[in-house]
Write an enzyme that holds these catalytic residues in place. Structure first.
Site, PDB file in Angstrom:
ATOM      1  N   LYS A 173      36.363 -46.300   2.526  1.00 45.49           N
ATOM      2  CA  LYS A 173      37.704 -45.966   2.846  1.00 45.49           C
ATOM      3  C   LYS A 173      38.630 -46.099   1.569  1.00 45.49           C
ATOM      4  O   LYS A 173      39.605 -46.765   1.904  1.00 45.49           O
ATOM      5  CB  LYS A 173      38.405 -46.457   3.927  1.00 45.49           C
ATOM      6  CG  LYS A 173      39.321 -45.888   4.864  1.00 45.49           C
ATOM      7  CD  LYS A 173      39.153 -44.464   5.410  1.00 45.49           C
ATOM      8  CE  LYS A 173      40.391 -43.763   5.993  1.00 45.49           C
ATOM      9  NZ  LYS A 173      40.126 -42.557   6.361  1.00 45.49           N
ATOM     10  N   ASP A 206      35.188 -41.952   7.956  1.00 47.32           N
ATOM     11  CA  ASP A 206      35.252 -41.054   8.771  1.00 47.32           C
ATOM     12  C   ASP A 206      34.661 -39.796   8.576  1.00 47.32           C
ATOM     13  O   ASP A 206      33.868 -39.345   9.430  1.00 47.32           O
ATOM     14  CB  ASP A 206      36.849 -40.716   9.021  1.00 47.32           C
ATOM     15  CG  ASP A 206      37.851 -40.793   7.777  1.00 47.32           C
ATOM     16  OD1 ASP A 206      37.160 -40.926   6.487  1.00 47.32           O
ATOM     17  OD2 ASP A 206      39.087 -40.348   7.718  1.00 47.32           O
ATOM     18  N   ASP A 230      28.093 -51.696   9.741  1.00 48.78           N
ATOM     19  CA  ASP A 230      27.733 -52.012  11.464  1.00 48.78           C
ATOM     20  C   ASP A 230      28.074 -50.889  12.202  1.00 48.78           C
ATOM     21  O   ASP A 230      27.078 -50.417  13.126  1.00 48.78           O
ATOM     22  CB  ASP A 230      28.583 -53.048  11.887  1.00 48.78           C
ATOM     23  CG  ASP A 230      28.468 -53.847  13.052  1.00 48.78           C
ATOM     24  OD1 ASP A 230      27.288 -53.400  13.705  1.00 48.78           O
ATOM     25  OD2 ASP A 230      29.112 -54.656  13.690  1.00 48.78           O
ATOM     26  N   ASP A 234      24.971 -47.977  13.925  1.00 52.61           N
ATOM     27  CA  ASP A 234      24.755 -47.712  15.429  1.00 52.61           C
ATOM     28  C   ASP A 234      24.980 -46.213  15.702  1.00 52.61           C
ATOM     29  O   ASP A 234      24.020 -45.696  16.475  1.00 52.61           O
ATOM     30  CB  ASP A 234      25.906 -48.432  16.101  1.00 52.61           C
ATOM     31  CG  ASP A 234      25.346 -49.895  16.877  1.00 52.61           C
ATOM     32  OD1 ASP A 234      24.470 -50.390  16.235  1.00 52.61           O
ATOM     33  OD2 ASP A 234      25.897 -50.416  17.626  1.00 52.61           O
TER      34      ASP A 234
END
Ligand code: ATP
Length: 330
Positions: A173, A206, A230, A234
């Site tokens: 980011k 994002d 992390d 997922d």
């Protein structure tokens, strides 16, 4: 044939159930292993307060790998097992690479890999409270990024990409995290010079979330920091067939310490003890372990057997028996 010394932590909930199937399949593949079982996890903590003794860590240093089911149990305060066991293991053994492969279901079966930096970032534990439990309370949680830490993860990812389709995406980011992002981007650009054949790309995290859902085929290898990794992994599990299939490795590629292999999912107390858990994630984690231990043929046979049966239904032991049968007949 080498005997591999493996420390086994079945752990809590479905952990021991899925690890039993992983070990069954390793045996079916004909790999010679010597197992040491360790009773650790949430239940052990609740029983006698033990989390991860230093002596245990020292014993693990004399093993070739660590194979973990899942740790965590209802009733254990948040952070106790995560920080005291999993993060301690990663930090003390310097398991700086978290490698998570994903295979998309459907025709073509596109696969991609996320390499997550595993020892720094917001997980390093930097920060604290001021005026805790007052109306003027302050909490800070810093993100620790060393050039060495970023660079070794990035280099590992480039090396991996160069053995695959030759494409590596940095996810960060950088437009908002202008200090850590800048360090990561410069480290990435510098290491890229050593890999002229690897095509590079950059996504903000994002945007990467959108691409994971809408266009994951664009990815080959992704490298990212601890927290983004992390969350993104997922999501990767969710878009590639579910948590019951997602495997992971926590690795020290220099082999100074044993690497640790575990399914991404947790202890799933809601289905524990019912022979319902899908053992594929644990079995695939076992295959990554064998690959790292130099048992490439056995690892490939197990991975192929799992990939051919991603839709397998049945009990934990039935799916384990199915995969073991395919591997044995290989
Ligand atoms: P923990 O606190 O140990 O992380 P959790 O329940 O918060 O446990 P998971 O264990 O990952 O998190 O479980 C999330 C959901 O996914 C649960 O509904 C669980 O039943 C399901 N699940 C997790 N692993 C499996 C598996 N191997 N097979 C089938 N369902 C699973």
């Amino acid at each position: 044939m080498a005997t591999h010394k493996i420390a086994v932590v079945g752990g809590d909930g479905i952990g021991p159930e899925v690890i039993a199937e992983g070990l069954k399949v390793i045996e079916a593949a004909g790999v010679d292993v010597q197992l040491t079982n360790y009773d650790l996890g949430g239940a052990r903590y609740l029983a006698d307060g033990t989390i991860l003794p230093d002596e245990t860590l020292d014993e693990w240093r004399h093993h070739d790998a660590i194979y973990v089911g899942a740790v965590g149990a209802p009733g254990v305060p948040p952070g106790v097992i995560e920080r005291g066991l999993l993060l301690k293991m990663r930090f003390e053994l310097d398991l700086y690479i978290n490698r998570r492969p994903f295979l998309l279901k459907g025709p073509g079966g596109h696969d991609f890999v996320v390499i997550r930096e595993n020892t720094e970032g917001t997980y390093a534990g930097e920060g604290g409270f001021l005026r805790k439990n007052t109306p003027h309370e302050i909490a800070t949680q810093g993100s620790v990024n060393t050039r060495r830490g970023a660079e070794r993860a990035i280099r590992y990812a480039f090396e991996l990409a160069s053995t695959r389709r030759g494409h590596l995406t940095l996810v960060h980011k950088t437009n908002v995290l202008t200090f850590s992002g800048d360090l990561w981007q410069r480290a990435f650009d510098d290491v890229a010079k050593d890999f002229p054949d690897v095509e590079t790309d950059y996504n903000h995290v994002d945007a990467a979330c959108i691409y994971f859902v809408q266009d994951p085929q664009r990815y080959d290898v992704i490298v990212t920091d601890n927290l983004f990794g992390d969350i993104l992994t997922d999501l990767g599990g969710a878009v590639s067939g579910g948590i019951g299939l997602a495997s992971s490795a926590n690795m020290d590629p220099t082999r100074s310490a044993p690497s640790m292999f575990e399914p991404v999912h947790g202890s799933a107390p809601d289905i524990a003890g019912q022979n319902k858990a899908n053992p594929i994630a644990a079995i695939l984690s076992g295959a990554m372990m064998l690959d790292f231990l130099g048992e490439a043929d056995a690892a490939a046979a197990i991975t192929a057997a799992c990939n051919a049966h991603l839709d397998a239904t049945g009990s934990t032991t039935e799916i384990g028996d199915l995969i073991a049968g395919v591997v044995r007949g290989h």
